[in-house]
Design a protein around this motif. Structure first.
Motif, PDB file in Angstrom:
ATOM      1  N   GLU A  85      63.436  21.796 105.413  1.00 35.05           N
ATOM      2  CA  GLU A  85      63.068  20.978 104.258  1.00 35.05           C
ATOM      3  C   GLU A  85      61.819  20.179 104.592  1.00 35.05           C
ATOM      4  O   GLU A  85      61.683  19.661 105.695  1.00 35.05           O
ATOM      5  N   ASP A  86      60.926  20.089 103.638  1.00 41.16           N
ATOM      6  CA  ASP A  86      59.739  19.242 103.769  1.00 41.16           C
ATOM      7  C   ASP A  86      59.882  18.113 102.766  1.00 41.16           C
ATOM      8  O   ASP A  86      59.613  18.305 101.585  1.00 41.16           O
ATOM      9  N   PRO A  87      60.317  16.927 103.203  1.00 40.41           N
ATOM     10  CA  PRO A  87      60.546  15.841 102.266  1.00 40.41           C
ATOM     11  C   PRO A  87      59.276  15.333 101.594  1.00 40.41           C
ATOM     12  O   PRO A  87      59.343  14.695 100.551  1.00 40.41           O
ATOM     13  N   THR A  88      58.115  15.657 102.126  1.00 41.91           N
ATOM     14  CA  THR A  88      56.863  15.202 101.517  1.00 41.91           C
ATOM     15  C   THR A  88      56.544  15.966 100.244  1.00 41.91           C
ATOM     16  O   THR A  88      55.748  15.507  99.441  1.00 41.91           O
ATOM     17  N   THR A  89      57.155  17.155 100.046  1.00 42.52           N
ATOM     18  CA  THR A  89      56.883  17.947  98.848  1.00 42.52           C
ATOM     19  C   THR A  89      58.069  17.993  97.901  1.00 42.52           C
ATOM     20  O   THR A  89      58.026  18.697  96.908  1.00 42.52           O
ATOM     21  N   GLU A  90      59.130  17.253  98.211  1.00 45.28           N
ATOM     22  CA  GLU A  90      60.322  17.286  97.360  1.00 45.28           C
ATOM     23  C   GLU A  90      59.997  16.750  95.981  1.00 45.28           C
ATOM     24  O   GLU A  90      59.352  15.718  95.825  1.00 45.28           O
ATOM     25  N   GLY A  91      60.385  17.516  94.981  1.00 46.99           N
ATOM     26  CA  GLY A  91      60.147  17.131  93.607  1.00 46.99           C
ATOM     27  C   GLY A  91      58.746  17.448  93.125  1.00 46.99           C
ATOM     28  O   GLY A  91      58.356  17.119  92.020  1.00 46.99           O
ATOM     29  N   ALA A  92      57.952  18.127  93.966  1.00 47.51           N
ATOM     30  CA  ALA A  92      56.578  18.455  93.565  1.00 47.51           C
ATOM     31  C   ALA A  92      56.526  19.725  92.753  1.00 47.51           C
ATOM     32  O   ALA A  92      57.360  20.530  92.741  1.00 47.51           O
TER      33      ALA A  92
END
Length: 92
Positions: A85-92
């Motif tokens: 998971e890459d939390p910096t792109t979550e919801g992008a």
């Protein structure tokens, strides 16, 4: 002497570490997952060394090469599924 700076060249795998080659972390992207199946029954799943090895390998690889990523693990179909998971792109 002049040096040419190369960008976006992937890091080589450590030759001395077989776990780096055993699992596909370097070619996985956020959102990808793998299922590690135990070599024995689900009742013994808590004792499965291959599952522990895989989750520790994933966490180590992410810490070294992609510290901005997270590793998520959950039991599934008698084994363990490991996601990146890459939390910096979550919801992008």
């Amino acid at each position: 002497m002049d040096y040419h700076i190369a960008k976006n060249i992937p890091l080589p795998l450590h030759k001395g570490s077989h776990t780096m080659l055993k699992y596909p972390w370097p070619v996985m992207d956020p959102g990808d997952s793998i299922l590690i199946e135990p070599p024995f029954t689900e009742s013994d799943a808590r004792k499965c060394p291959s599952q522990i090895s895989a989750s520790m390998s994933a966490k180590r690889w992410v810490k070294l090469y992609r510290p901005e990523w997270n590793i998520l693990c959950a039991r599934e179909d008698g084994g363990i599924r490991i996601w990146i998971e890459d939390p910096t792109t979550e919801g992008a």
